[in-house]
Design an enzyme around this catalytic site. Structure first.
Site, PDB file in Angstrom:
ATOM      1  N   LYS A 195       0.746  -1.220  -0.105  1.00 25.19           N
ATOM      2  CA  LYS A 195      -0.021   0.007  -0.062  1.00 25.19           C
ATOM      3  C   LYS A 195       0.887   1.176   0.083  1.00 25.19           C
ATOM      4  CE  LYS A 195      -1.812   3.175   1.837  1.00 25.19           C
ATOM      5  NZ  LYS A 195      -1.334   4.387   1.381  1.00 25.19           N
ATOM      6  N   GLU A 270       9.319   1.216  11.113  1.00 24.79           N
ATOM      7  CA  GLU A 270      10.354   2.523  10.635  1.00 24.79           C
ATOM      8  C   GLU A 270       9.747   3.798  10.915  1.00 24.79           C
ATOM      9  OE1 GLU A 270      13.635   2.154  10.184  1.00 24.79           O
ATOM     10  OE2 GLU A 270      13.803   0.022   9.864  1.00 24.79           O
ATOM     11  N   CYS A 304      13.692  10.642   7.288  1.00 23.88           N
ATOM     12  CA  CYS A 304      13.695  10.224   8.474  1.00 23.88           C
ATOM     13  C   CYS A 304      14.935  10.418   9.292  1.00 23.88           C
ATOM     14  CB  CYS A 304      13.092   9.000   8.642  1.00 23.88           C
ATOM     15  SG  CYS A 304      14.355   7.713   7.754  1.00 23.88           S
ATOM     16  N   GLU A 401       9.224  16.416  15.142  1.00 24.20           N
ATOM     17  CA  GLU A 401       9.658  15.897  13.904  1.00 24.20           C
ATOM     18  C   GLU A 401       8.949  16.942  12.883  1.00 24.20           C
ATOM     19  OE1 GLU A 401       8.599  12.461  11.768  1.00 24.20           O
ATOM     20  OE2 GLU A 401      10.589  12.111  11.078  1.00 24.20           O
TER      21      GLU A 401
HETATM   22  P1  NAP Z   1       2.491   8.428   7.349  1.00 27.93           P
HETATM   23  O1  NAP Z   1       1.277   9.496   7.310  1.00 27.93           O
HETATM   24  O2  NAP Z   1       2.545   7.766   8.819  1.00 27.93           O
HETATM   25  O3  NAP Z   1       2.009   7.415   6.211  1.00 27.93           O
HETATM   26  C1  NAP Z   1       2.775   6.367   6.181  1.00 27.93           C
HETATM   27  C2  NAP Z   1       1.770   5.470   5.554  1.00 27.93           C
HETATM   28  O4  NAP Z   1       0.853   5.011   6.344  1.00 27.93           O
HETATM   29  C3  NAP Z   1       1.144   5.777   4.193  1.00 27.93           C
HETATM   30  O5  NAP Z   1       1.112   4.994   3.227  1.00 27.93           O
HETATM   31  C4  NAP Z   1      -0.128   6.183   4.617  1.00 27.93           C
HETATM   32  O6  NAP Z   1      -1.252   6.413   3.666  1.00 27.93           O
HETATM   33  C5  NAP Z   1      -0.443   5.069   5.376  1.00 27.93           C
HETATM   34  N1  NAP Z   1      -1.367   5.032   6.761  1.00 27.93           N
HETATM   35  C6  NAP Z   1      -1.907   6.315   7.176  1.00 27.93           C
HETATM   36  N2  NAP Z   1      -2.809   6.281   7.967  1.00 27.93           N
HETATM   37  C7  NAP Z   1      -2.926   4.901   8.318  1.00 27.93           C
HETATM   38  C8  NAP Z   1      -3.666   4.006   9.034  1.00 27.93           C
HETATM   39  N3  NAP Z   1      -4.612   4.391   9.759  1.00 27.93           N
HETATM   40  N4  NAP Z   1      -3.618   2.588   9.025  1.00 27.93           N
HETATM   41  C9  NAP Z   1      -2.539   1.973   8.082  1.00 27.93           C
HETATM   42  N5  NAP Z   1      -1.810   2.926   7.138  1.00 27.93           N
HETATM   43  C10 NAP Z   1      -2.108   4.278   7.248  1.00 27.93           C
HETATM   44  O7  NAP Z   1       3.771   8.963   7.083  1.00 27.93           O
HETATM   45  P2  NAP Z   1       4.114   9.952   5.945  1.00 27.93           P
HETATM   46  O8  NAP Z   1       3.514  11.288   6.163  1.00 27.93           O
HETATM   47  O9  NAP Z   1       3.878   9.339   4.702  1.00 27.93           O
HETATM   48  O10 NAP Z   1       5.717   9.914   6.013  1.00 27.93           O
HETATM   49  C11 NAP Z   1       6.479  10.633   7.058  1.00 27.93           C
HETATM   50  C12 NAP Z   1       6.898   9.942   8.042  1.00 27.93           C
HETATM   51  O11 NAP Z   1       7.624   8.499   7.703  1.00 27.93           O
HETATM   52  C13 NAP Z   1       7.830  10.691   8.997  1.00 27.93           C
HETATM   53  O12 NAP Z   1       7.405  10.625  10.459  1.00 27.93           O
HETATM   54  C14 NAP Z   1       9.115   9.877   8.668  1.00 27.93           C
HETATM   55  O13 NAP Z   1      10.389  10.029   9.791  1.00 27.93           O
HETATM   56  C15 NAP Z   1       8.878   8.636   8.513  1.00 27.93           C
HETATM   57  N6  NAP Z   1       9.919   7.786   7.949  1.00 27.93           N
HETATM   58  C16 NAP Z   1      10.565   6.806   8.402  1.00 27.93           C
HETATM   59  C17 NAP Z   1      11.530   6.219   7.841  1.00 27.93           C
HETATM   60  C18 NAP Z   1      12.457   5.055   8.599  1.00 27.93           C
HETATM   61  O14 NAP Z   1      13.277   4.595   7.875  1.00 27.93           O
HETATM   62  N7  NAP Z   1      12.498   5.357  10.000  1.00 27.93           N
HETATM   63  C19 NAP Z   1      11.837   6.445   6.333  1.00 27.93           C
HETATM   64  C20 NAP Z   1      11.041   7.394   5.952  1.00 27.93           C
HETATM   65  C21 NAP Z   1       9.940   7.919   6.358  1.00 27.93           C
HETATM   66  P3  NAP Z   1      -1.466   7.817   2.870  1.00 27.93           P
HETATM   67  O15 NAP Z   1      -1.353   7.346   1.611  1.00 27.93           O
HETATM   68  O16 NAP Z   1      -3.080   7.966   3.245  1.00 27.93           O
HETATM   69  O17 NAP Z   1      -0.627   8.824   3.442  1.00 27.93           O
END
Ligand code: NAP
Ligand code: MG
Length: 499
Positions: A195, A270, A304, A401
């Site tokens: 997804k 992650e 991240c 963040e």
């Molecule tokens: P996000 O809002 O948490 O979304 C991540 C994914 O989860 C997206 O595909 C999102 O769908 C989906 N999602 C949202 N709500 C959900 C739910 N209730 N149940 C299941 N899936 C759900 O994060 P983002 O804004 O896309 O990305 C930024 C974040 O990712 C930052 O916090 C960053 O630090 C973190 N990150 C971490 C790493 C690591 O390796 N540690 C690497 C990259 C990024 P949608 O398509 O609707 O958004």
């Protein structure tokens, strides 16, 4: 302003398709007919339309992935899985121009970075994991089951694929985020339902086609487009999924854990970060200044691992801040397709507002805006690389963040390394960190004191396919990359035999 080049004909053809869900080896629309638009963050213009899936599409995809677990894929030898992973790497390189253009117009990164990521990072990662299928081994165990003597029984372990993997990924650096799940899952012999992020799903869609072209059987790699709260939540809760591999925010990570509790799925996470960059007065400033700028501003800070909290010893503070600000001011802001653009847009208008809000909060709490702090007057979701000086650990932009190009600088005068490390560790996150010094003793003591899954010395966020990477504290569960990144896709069966 230069005229932005138009993507190639193959990219335009891809963008113009009716994008559906990839289930059991073919594209299909949503049952509901619902769609969502995909935008180029450099212009704000719509570039593609995707079917928005929900519980029905997730269910179909999970069924296809479960059936594929016992289909032709289960009869692939380890060497054949390895060959498929090599082939995926080759096909990524053959499709480089289209993948780069899709990544640039979808997520906003500058073309040279897309070329490095799609041309080097992604193929090398698939080739690294291509080495693993033939090295997945169990063990013989010196056990004495039910009192059997040696020679009367044998005990050993089998490593088996964990099963159906649900992979949920974010929009920053979309292709590598998907690669991090697909490569170890295929190496282990699992099947997947992806997804991708609705804000940047395009290269994930191209990658699943590449997997098919490389010889992955139908149903092994499936993809459902859609919103997190619909498709993502349905995948995390589905009883037919054995493991969730999630990359995204800490907040959504908690929701994943709750949703996965129903059938006690295995979960790896992650999550977010707020990584420290600690500069000691003996460090080589010619290395520190570009290193600290890159640590924060790479991918416009939507990274991240971004080094967003810069701790600098007061003896070199002013020189480092001025040097980093000079680099920030000189970065050429523009659409990723423009040759020479070094700094792209943020992913969305909402993200730009969020970043601006953190800068305003910092100002109100007493931080000094050394450079940037504004959205330039131009189309798209650009925000200038920003340096905030005189910050403290209790300020909003230092605690949270931001996921944008905002560097918060704090000076330290202390020579007590434990005190410096306490400040560096004063966050809920523990993903990455770096220490800049020429003193080996200082470096090694700080490496031990910093509570993060990754610490680099005289560089930041050193990534390699073989090096485990992941978060301590609220930055995650488990590790990706390397052998440790393969383990969550395997399970162990203990076998004892007598005769
Ligand atoms: P996000 O809002 O948490 O979304 C991540 C994914 O989860 C997206 O595909 C999102 O769908 C989906 N999602 C949202 N709500 C959900 C739910 N209730 N149940 C299941 N899936 C759900 O994060 P983002 O804004 O896309 O990305 C930024 C974040 O990712 C930052 O916090 C960053 O630090 C973190 N990150 C971490 C790493 C690591 O390796 N540690 C690497 C990259 C990024 P949608 O398509 O609707 O958004
Ligand atoms: Mg997009």
């Amino acid at each position: 302003m230069t005229d932005t080049p138009i993507p190639s004909a193959t990219t335009l053809e891809f963008l113009g398709r009716e994008h559906g869900h990839f289930i059991d080896g073919r594209w299909r629309p949503s049952a509901s007919g619902a769609t969502f638009d995909v935008h180029d963050p450099a212009t704000g213009r719509r570039i593609a339309r995707c079917a928005a899936g929900g519980a029905a599409e997730i269910d179909e995809a999970v069924r296809a992935a479960r059936a594929a677990l016992t289909g032709p894929w289960s009869r692939f030898t380890a060497a054949q899985r390895s060959a498929v992973l090599w082939k995926i790497a080759d096909l990524v390189q053959q499709d480089l121009q289209r993948l780069c253009e899709l990544e640039v117009v979808d997520s906003g990164l500058p073309m040279p970075i897309a070329q490095y990521v799609c041309g080097m990072v992604v193929p090398e990662f698939f080739r690294y994991y291509a080495g693993w299928p033939t090295k997945i081994e169990g063990a013989t165990i010196p056990a004495a089951p039910q009192g059997k003597l040696p020679g009367e029984a044998i005990s050993f372990t089998l490593r088996e694929p964990v099963g159906v993997v649900g992979a949920i990924t974010p929009w920053n650096s979309p292709l590598p985020m998907v690669m991090l799940k697909v490569a170890p899952a295929l190496a282990a012999g699992c099947t997947l339902v992806l997804k991708p992020a609705e804000l940047a799903p395009l290269t994930a869609m191209r990658l699943v086609e590449i997997c098919q072209e490389a010889g992955v059987p139908d149903g092994v790699v499936n993809l459902v487009n859609g919103h997190g709260e619909d498709a993502g939540a349905a995948l995390a809760a589905h009883p037919g999924v054995d493991k969730i591999a999630f990359t995204g925010s800490t907040e959504v990570g908690r929701m994943i854990v709750r949703a996965a509790a129903g059938n006690l799925k295995k979960v790896t996470l992650e999550l977010g970060g707020k990584s420290p960059v600690v500069v000691f007065p003996d460090a080589d400033l010619a290395q520190v200044i570009p290193g600290a700028a890159r640590a924060c501003f790479f991918l416009q800070g939507q990274n991240c691992m971004a080094g967003t909290r810069l701790f600098v010893h007061e003896k070199v503070h002013d020189r480092v801040v001025e040097g980093v600000a000079a680099i920030a001011r000189a970065l050429k802001i523009g659409p990723g397709l423009d040759p020479g653009s070094e700094f792209g847009p943020l992913i969305s208008a909402a993200q730009r507002e969020r970043v601006a809000g953190f800068v305003a909060a910092g100002r109100a709490e007493g931080a000094e805006v050394v450079c940037g702090g504004r959205a330039p007057e131009r189309p798209g979701y650009f925000f200038e690389p920003t340096v905030l000086a005189r910050t403290r650990s209790d300020m909003t932009p230092v605690r949270e963040e931001i996921f944008g190009p905002v560097l918060c600088v704090q000076a330290f005068g202390d020579d007590d390394l434990e005190q410096v490390a306490r400040e560096a560790n004063s966050t809920i996150y523990g993903l990455s960190g770096s220490v800049w010094t020429r003193d080996l003793g200082t470096a090694m003591r700080m490496v031990r004191l910093i509570d993060a899954g990754q610490v680099s010395v005289n560089m930041h966020a050193a990534i390699d396919p073989a090096m485990p990477f992941g978060g301590n504290k609220q930055s995650g569960w488990g590790r990706e990359f390397g052998k440790e990144g393969l383990e969550p896709y395997l399970k162990t069966k203990g076998i004892s035999m007598t005769w």
